[in-house]
Design a protein around this motif. Structure first.
Motif, PDB file in Angstrom:
ATOM      1  N   GLU A  35       0.867  -1.168   0.000  1.00  0.00           N
ATOM      2  CA  GLU A  35       0.000   0.000   0.000  1.00  0.00           C
ATOM      3  C   GLU A  35       0.910   1.226   0.000  1.00  0.00           C
ATOM      4  OE1 GLU A  35      -3.317  -0.334  -0.167  1.00  0.00           O
ATOM      5  OE2 GLU A  35      -3.472   1.844  -0.311  1.00  0.00           O
ATOM      6  N   ALA A  36       0.478   2.292  -0.664  1.00  0.00           N
ATOM      7  CA  ALA A  36       1.279   3.517  -0.710  1.00  0.00           C
ATOM      8  C   ALA A  36       0.457   4.673  -0.150  1.00  0.00           C
ATOM      9  CB  ALA A  36       1.697   3.815  -2.145  1.00  0.00           C
ATOM     10  N   LYS A  37       1.071   5.435   0.735  1.00  0.00           N
ATOM     11  CA  LYS A  37       0.357   6.530   1.401  1.00  0.00           C
ATOM     12  C   LYS A  37       1.274   7.740   1.518  1.00  0.00           C
ATOM     13  CE  LYS A  37      -3.148   3.873   2.772  1.00  0.00           C
ATOM     14  NZ  LYS A  37      -4.498   4.037   2.206  1.00  0.00           N
ATOM     15  N   GLU A  38       0.644   8.902   1.618  1.00  0.00           N
ATOM     16  CA  GLU A  38       1.478  10.083   1.836  1.00  0.00           C
ATOM     17  C   GLU A  38       0.914  10.973   2.930  1.00  0.00           C
ATOM     18  OE1 GLU A  38       1.734  12.798  -1.617  1.00  0.00           O
ATOM     19  OE2 GLU A  38       0.141  11.564  -2.498  1.00  0.00           O
ATOM     20  N   THR A  39       1.792  11.768   3.514  1.00  0.00           N
ATOM     21  CA  THR A  39       1.363  12.689   4.565  1.00  0.00           C
ATOM     22  C   THR A  39       2.111  14.011   4.405  1.00  0.00           C
ATOM     23  OG1 THR A  39       1.104  12.985   6.962  1.00  0.00           O
ATOM     24  CG2 THR A  39       3.159  11.972   6.235  1.00  0.00           C
ATOM     25  N   LYS A  40       1.482  15.067   4.916  1.00  0.00           N
ATOM     26  CA  LYS A  40       2.170  16.365   4.965  1.00  0.00           C
ATOM     27  C   LYS A  40       2.878  16.562   6.301  1.00  0.00           C
ATOM     28  CE  LYS A  40      -0.755  18.678   1.604  1.00  0.00           C
ATOM     29  NZ  LYS A  40      -2.051  19.365   1.413  1.00  0.00           N
ATOM     30  N   ASN A  41       2.599  15.643   7.223  1.00  0.00           N
ATOM     31  CA  ASN A  41       3.297  15.703   8.523  1.00  0.00           C
ATOM     32  C   ASN A  41       4.803  15.590   8.323  1.00  0.00           C
ATOM     33  OD1 ASN A  41       0.711  15.548   9.564  1.00  0.00           O
ATOM     34  ND2 ASN A  41       1.284  14.133  11.204  1.00  0.00           N
ATOM     35  N   THR A  72       7.019  14.875  11.243  1.00  0.00           N
ATOM     36  CA  THR A  72       7.716  14.090  12.273  1.00  0.00           C
ATOM     37  C   THR A  72       7.100  12.719  12.538  1.00  0.00           C
ATOM     38  OG1 THR A  72       6.378  15.175  13.960  1.00  0.00           O
ATOM     39  CG2 THR A  72       8.543  16.156  13.466  1.00  0.00           C
ATOM     40  N   SER A  73       5.951  12.448  11.924  1.00  0.00           N
ATOM     41  CA  SER A  73       5.332  11.135  12.131  1.00  0.00           C
ATOM     42  C   SER A  73       4.358  10.839  11.004  1.00  0.00           C
ATOM     43  CB  SER A  73       4.607  11.074  13.476  1.00  0.00           C
ATOM     44  OG  SER A  73       3.454  11.904  13.434  1.00  0.00           O
ATOM     45  N   PHE A  74       3.989   9.557  10.872  1.00  0.00           N
ATOM     46  CA  PHE A  74       3.036   9.161   9.845  1.00  0.00           C
ATOM     47  C   PHE A  74       1.729   8.714  10.505  1.00  0.00           C
ATOM     48  CE2 PHE A  74       1.146   7.365   6.199  1.00  0.00           C
ATOM     49  CZ  PHE A  74       1.754   7.990   5.119  1.00  0.00           C
ATOM     50  N   PRO A  75       0.640   9.474  10.304  1.00  0.00           N
ATOM     51  CA  PRO A  75      -0.628   9.174  10.997  1.00  0.00           C
ATOM     52  C   PRO A  75      -1.209   7.814  10.581  1.00  0.00           C
ATOM     53  CG  PRO A  75      -0.659  11.378  10.041  1.00  0.00           C
ATOM     54  CD  PRO A  75       0.536  10.671   9.469  1.00  0.00           C
ATOM     55  N   LEU A  76      -1.631   7.035  11.553  1.00  0.00           N
ATOM     56  CA  LEU A  76      -2.205   5.709  11.286  1.00  0.00           C
ATOM     57  C   LEU A  76      -3.590   5.789  10.647  1.00  0.00           C
ATOM     58  CD1 LEU A  76      -1.019   4.023  14.576  1.00  0.00           C
ATOM     59  CD2 LEU A  76      -0.361   3.314  12.266  1.00  0.00           C
ATOM     60  N   ARG A  77      -4.228   6.951  10.732  1.00  0.00           N
ATOM     61  CA  ARG A  77      -5.563   7.079  10.122  1.00  0.00           C
ATOM     62  C   ARG A  77      -5.506   6.918   8.605  1.00  0.00           C
ATOM     63  NH1 ARG A  77      -4.451  12.471  11.591  1.00  0.00           N
ATOM     64  NH2 ARG A  77      -3.920  13.695   9.750  1.00  0.00           N
ATOM     65  N   ASN A  78      -4.315   6.937   8.025  1.00  0.00           N
ATOM     66  CA  ASN A  78      -4.162   6.684   6.590  1.00  0.00           C
ATOM     67  C   ASN A  78      -4.460   5.231   6.220  1.00  0.00           C
ATOM     68  OD1 ASN A  78      -3.067   9.137   5.124  1.00  0.00           O
ATOM     69  ND2 ASN A  78      -1.716   9.070   6.903  1.00  0.00           N
ATOM     70  N   ALA A 133       5.027  -8.138   2.355  1.00  0.00           N
ATOM     71  CA  ALA A 133       4.006  -7.088   2.501  1.00  0.00           C
ATOM     72  C   ALA A 133       4.650  -5.865   3.128  1.00  0.00           C
ATOM     73  CB  ALA A 133       2.850  -7.594   3.364  1.00  0.00           C
ATOM     74  N   PHE A 134       4.498  -4.741   2.466  1.00  0.00           N
ATOM     75  CA  PHE A 134       5.134  -3.523   2.981  1.00  0.00           C
ATOM     76  C   PHE A 134       4.304  -2.305   2.617  1.00  0.00           C
ATOM     77  CE2 PHE A 134       7.130  -4.810  -1.042  1.00  0.00           C
ATOM     78  CZ  PHE A 134       6.958  -3.687  -1.837  1.00  0.00           C
ATOM     79  N   VAL A 135       4.742  -1.165   3.118  1.00  0.00           N
ATOM     80  CA  VAL A 135       4.093   0.088   2.738  1.00  0.00           C
ATOM     81  C   VAL A 135       5.164   1.049   2.210  1.00  0.00           C
ATOM     82  CG1 VAL A 135       2.177  -0.142   4.378  1.00  0.00           C
ATOM     83  CG2 VAL A 135       4.245   1.068   5.071  1.00  0.00           C
ATOM     84  N   ILE A 136       4.732   1.877   1.281  1.00  0.00           N
ATOM     85  CA  ILE A 136       5.589   2.951   0.795  1.00  0.00           C
ATOM     86  C   ILE A 136       5.009   4.247   1.335  1.00  0.00           C
ATOM     87  CG2 ILE A 136       6.316   4.249  -1.257  1.00  0.00           C
ATOM     88  CD1 ILE A 136       6.477   1.542  -2.737  1.00  0.00           C
ATOM     89  N   LEU A 137       5.815   4.963   2.095  1.00  0.00           N
ATOM     90  CA  LEU A 137       5.347   6.184   2.758  1.00  0.00           C
ATOM     91  C   LEU A 137       6.054   7.394   2.160  1.00  0.00           C
ATOM     92  CD1 LEU A 137       5.553   4.895   6.464  1.00  0.00           C
ATOM     93  CD2 LEU A 137       3.577   4.827   4.915  1.00  0.00           C
ATOM     94  N   ARG A 138       5.240   8.363   1.731  1.00  0.00           N
ATOM     95  CA  ARG A 138       5.825   9.603   1.236  1.00  0.00           C
ATOM     96  C   ARG A 138       5.584  10.719   2.251  1.00  0.00           C
ATOM     97  NH1 ARG A 138       3.901  12.361  -4.404  1.00  0.00           N
ATOM     98  NH2 ARG A 138       5.552  11.094  -5.319  1.00  0.00           N
ATOM     99  N   PHE A 139       6.678  11.367   2.649  1.00  0.00           N
ATOM    100  CA  PHE A 139       6.560  12.611   3.416  1.00  0.00           C
ATOM    101  C   PHE A 139       6.608  13.726   2.385  1.00  0.00           C
ATOM    102  CE2 PHE A 139       7.975   9.632   6.625  1.00  0.00           C
ATOM    103  CZ  PHE A 139       7.227   9.999   7.733  1.00  0.00           C
TER     104      PHE A 139
END
Lengths: 202, 202
Positions: free
Chosen positions: B103-109, B111-117, B136-142
């Motif tokens: 799964e791929a998700k992004e945040t504008k935060n 200092t942390s990645f919100p779990l609500r994503n 199984a992994f996630v790709i996180l974009r800050f």
């Protein structure tokens, strides 16, 4: 899930599992109590998932969305969209640590399976999956006799590549010889992972 | 492909990659020349496919179709449909013979990645994939700093299960420590399979 309920209670499949883009009217397979191949496979995959046997899902029907409306205080409504040709097969997932990828098709023919049920890009996709170490196969239903076979994608690929010079279908005796007959029942309806075991894990 | 071209030439994503069901207006990520995370990943997957490195596709956006019209001599038109919640992650396929699921998700935060994503069923799905031997992994974009990380799904799962008692986000230093920073470039845009190699194949 590509079947939906009309207000009058009639069910109608959105896409056919014969691979054509244009939706067709629901055809009733008398040999199989009116369930489409796709519905049967979805039920089987639910069974495998709930019993922690495999994680295999049908991919959603690809749709090109053109116009969406956003009414206040209710869900976004897609007002114009078109069916798109899928770029891969319909089903994939994991079983016994292996990548699984397959397409399911049915025919009313009795003695052979017409190759026109497949698309060029599906053949390429299954060839590539095999080359990368995955298990790529097709599930074929002969709806007249309600028989199901699991056949490695290489058999389809071989006939596909030869069809310019030769016949446009896979003879049923070749399917019987190279494939595995799938047992059907109540739960799971189409126990195709038994056939996967027989073909790849025995 | 969930982005489409309006007649006026404006692009608008149909689903956000933040996991919400309601489509959002296109947000421009200045750090990344206006490409959404999904567009970048689709380009990367195209690159991997064309170079025969891996076969990984984004699943189509699930849509509940309610009404279809069949005009004569032209394609079927979906006139009423709704966005559905996906039952799995968005991407899967095969790499080096292994089943890949992410799964791929992004945040504008910052200092942390919100779990609500994430959604509960996605966490369950990734846990099950891991149990069956898949990656199984996630790709996180800050998006503020245009940094990308690949993190095993178990890190997300651990924080997810602890969020009732504890924090509702994954601290960035935990992502930096447990995950792999993904290199970005022209082609592939997001070279996440390098990070897969570093995390699982080294």
């Amino acid at each position: 899930m590509t079947a939906f309920q009309y207000p009058n209670g009639k069910k109608r499949p959105i896409t056919s599992s014969t691979g054509s883009l244009a939706p067709k009217k629901a055809s009733i397979s008398y040999g199989n109590r009116g369930m489409t191949l796709e519905e049967d496979l979805n039920k089987s995959n639910d069974y495998y998932l709930k019993n922690d046997i495999a994680i295999i899902h049908k991919k959603p029907t690809p749709v090109q969305i053109v116009h969406v409306e956003y009414p206040k205080r209710s869900a976004a409504v897609i007002k114009e969209a078109y069916f798109k040709l899928a770029s891969t097969t319909d089903y994939n997932g994991i079983y016994k640590g292996r990548y699984i990828d397959f397409e399911a098709k049915e025919t009313k023919n009795k003695t052979s399976f017409p190759l026109r049920n497949f698309h060029e890009h599906q053949i390429h996709h299954m060839d590539a999956v095999t080359a990368h170490g995955g298990l790529a196969f097709v599930i074929l239903r002969f709806s007249t006799t309600d028989e199901h076979y699991l056949v490695d994608s290489q058999l389809v690929s071989t006939y596909w590549k030869d069809q310019e010079n030769n016949r446009k279908s896979i003879p049923k005796n070749s399917i019987e010889k190279e494939g595995i007959r799938i047992k059907t029942g109540i739960s799971p309806r189409i126990h195709y992972l038994q056939a996967v075991d027989a073909l790849y894990f025995s």
